[in-house]
Enzyme design. Structure first.
Site, mmCIF file in Angstrom:
data_model
loop_
_atom_site.group_PDB
_atom_site.id
_atom_site.type_symbol
_atom_site.label_atom_id
_atom_site.label_comp_id
_atom_site.label_asym_id
_atom_site.label_seq_id
_atom_site.Cartn_x
_atom_site.Cartn_y
_atom_site.Cartn_z
ATOM 1 N N TYR A 138 1.055 -1.242 -0.089
ATOM 2 C CA TYR A 138 0.014 -0.095 -0.064
ATOM 3 C C TYR A 138 1.039 1.297 0.046
ATOM 4 O O TYR A 138 1.703 1.583 0.836
ATOM 5 C CB TYR A 138 -0.809 0.008 1.206
ATOM 6 C CG TYR A 138 -1.856 1.100 1.657
ATOM 7 C CD1 TYR A 138 -2.157 1.953 0.758
ATOM 8 C CD2 TYR A 138 -2.406 1.026 2.829
ATOM 9 C CE1 TYR A 138 -3.015 2.954 1.041
ATOM 10 C CE2 TYR A 138 -3.416 1.992 3.085
ATOM 11 C CZ TYR A 138 -3.650 3.077 2.367
ATOM 12 O OH TYR A 138 -4.443 4.248 2.606
ATOM 13 N N LYS A 166 -1.755 -1.537 -3.697
ATOM 14 C CA LYS A 166 -2.623 -0.351 -3.784
ATOM 15 C C LYS A 166 -2.318 0.948 -4.001
ATOM 16 O O LYS A 166 -1.175 1.370 -3.141
ATOM 17 C CB LYS A 166 -3.543 -0.488 -2.496
ATOM 18 C CG LYS A 166 -4.386 0.621 -2.270
ATOM 19 C CD LYS A 166 -4.974 0.661 -0.677
ATOM 20 C CE LYS A 166 -5.835 1.749 -0.494
ATOM 21 N NZ LYS A 166 -6.305 1.751 0.833
#
Ligand SMILES: O=C(O)C1=N[C@H](C(=O)O)C[C@H](O)C1
Length: 298
Positions: A138, A166
């Protein structure tokens, strides 16, 4: 266990409802997650940024993961648990916990605050990946203070057990560079760039605003996937004013206010240092809600 193939479509990083005293409101959480699961989401994300991970302790995390696992009993929707902190050892502990509780994958944020070198970031992800459960990395430099270079992202994505990224980097550069020659899937985490990022190779999105409009984000994705780009653009443009309002102050404060006003959760309580939204944003969101009431599902 989450596979690369399953990383597509719309993932919802759900809010963590607290009662007025600031305790986790499990009843509200269960009701709320049930209503989100009435939509064809591709993944449920517990304890992401939107779930206020910085203030959720490990016992509460366990409670939320157990409750989510139970709700997903007869569902094929994967459960992703946010386990990343700015300390590699605590990230590993939380990742092991999530694996033991039956999570399908973990979401590990780039370690924040310490501003580690790219080498340190790679070592951090290597430790998390060694736990053995699938990892979604992320990248959110606006929050963490340091971001992934394209080379670092590539190195992390090549690790065994890392299944995707992400991308909240704020521009399409990373997703474009990574997917040009093929990479593990990248999910857009910048709600306002969702349509653009799909066009640059994102496989879907992990989107805080999908707490409020799950069906609408899924529809955008479906239009895009089936090549109906004009319809996808139009549907996305319809959501832009709301997305702008939901990110006008720190996420998830506006989303919690919106959900509590519409009866989806009981209270908009946040844990300090986050505070409720300003009066002026309440008025703007209130007007939006009045003009576009949410379709509530039991
Ligand atoms: O909780 C998440 O996951 C997300 N957090 C981002 C943020 O709060 O900055 C936004 C994104 O939509 C998903």
């Amino acid at each position: 266990m989450l596979t690369e193939k399953q990383i597509c479509g719309v993932y919802v990083p759900v809010v963590t409802p607290f009662n007025a005293a600031g305790e986790v409101d499990l009843d509200s959480y269960q009701r709320y997650v049930k209503s989100i699961l009435n939509n064809s989401i591709q993944g449920l994300v517990v304890n992401g940024t939107t779930g206020e991970s910085p203030t959720v302790n490990i016992n509460e995390l366990q409670l939320l993961v157990n409750a989510s696992r139970e709700l997903l009993q007869s569902s094929s929707v994967p459960l992703i648990v946010g386990t990343g902190t700015n300390d590699t050892r605590s990230t590993v502990t939380r990742t092991e916990l999530a694996a033991n509780l039956g999570a399908d994958a973990v979401l590990v944020v780039v370690p924040y605050y310490s501003r580690p070198s790219q080498e340190g970031i790679i070592a951090h992800f290597r430790k998390a990946a060694e736990v053995g459960i699938p990892v979604i990395a992320y990248d959110i430099p606006g929050r963490t203070g340091v971001g992934l270079t394209v080379d670092t992202a590539r190195t992390i994505l090549e690790m065994n057990n890392v299944v995707g990224l992400k991308d909240c980097s704020g521009s399409p550069k990373l997703v474009t560079e990574l997917t040009r020659y093929g990479s593990k899937p990248v999910l857009c985490g910048d709600d306002i760039n969702f349509f653009d990022m799909l066009g640059h190779g994102a496989a879907g999105g992990m989107l805080a605003s999908a707490n409020v409009k799950p069906a609408e984000f899924i529809q955008i994705y479906e239009y895009f996937r089936s090549g109906q780009l004009d319809l996808a653009k139009q549907a996305f443009d319809n959501l832009v004013p709301l997305i702008r309002l939901l990110f006008k102050e720190s996420n998830p404060a506006p989303i919690k206010w919106f959900l509590s006003q519409s009866g989806s959760i009981t209270s908009d309580t946040l844990r300090l240092p986050l505070t409720s939204i300003s009066q002026s944003l309440q008025e703007e969101l209130g007007l939006h809600l009045h003009q576009n009431p949410l379709a509530l599902e039991a």
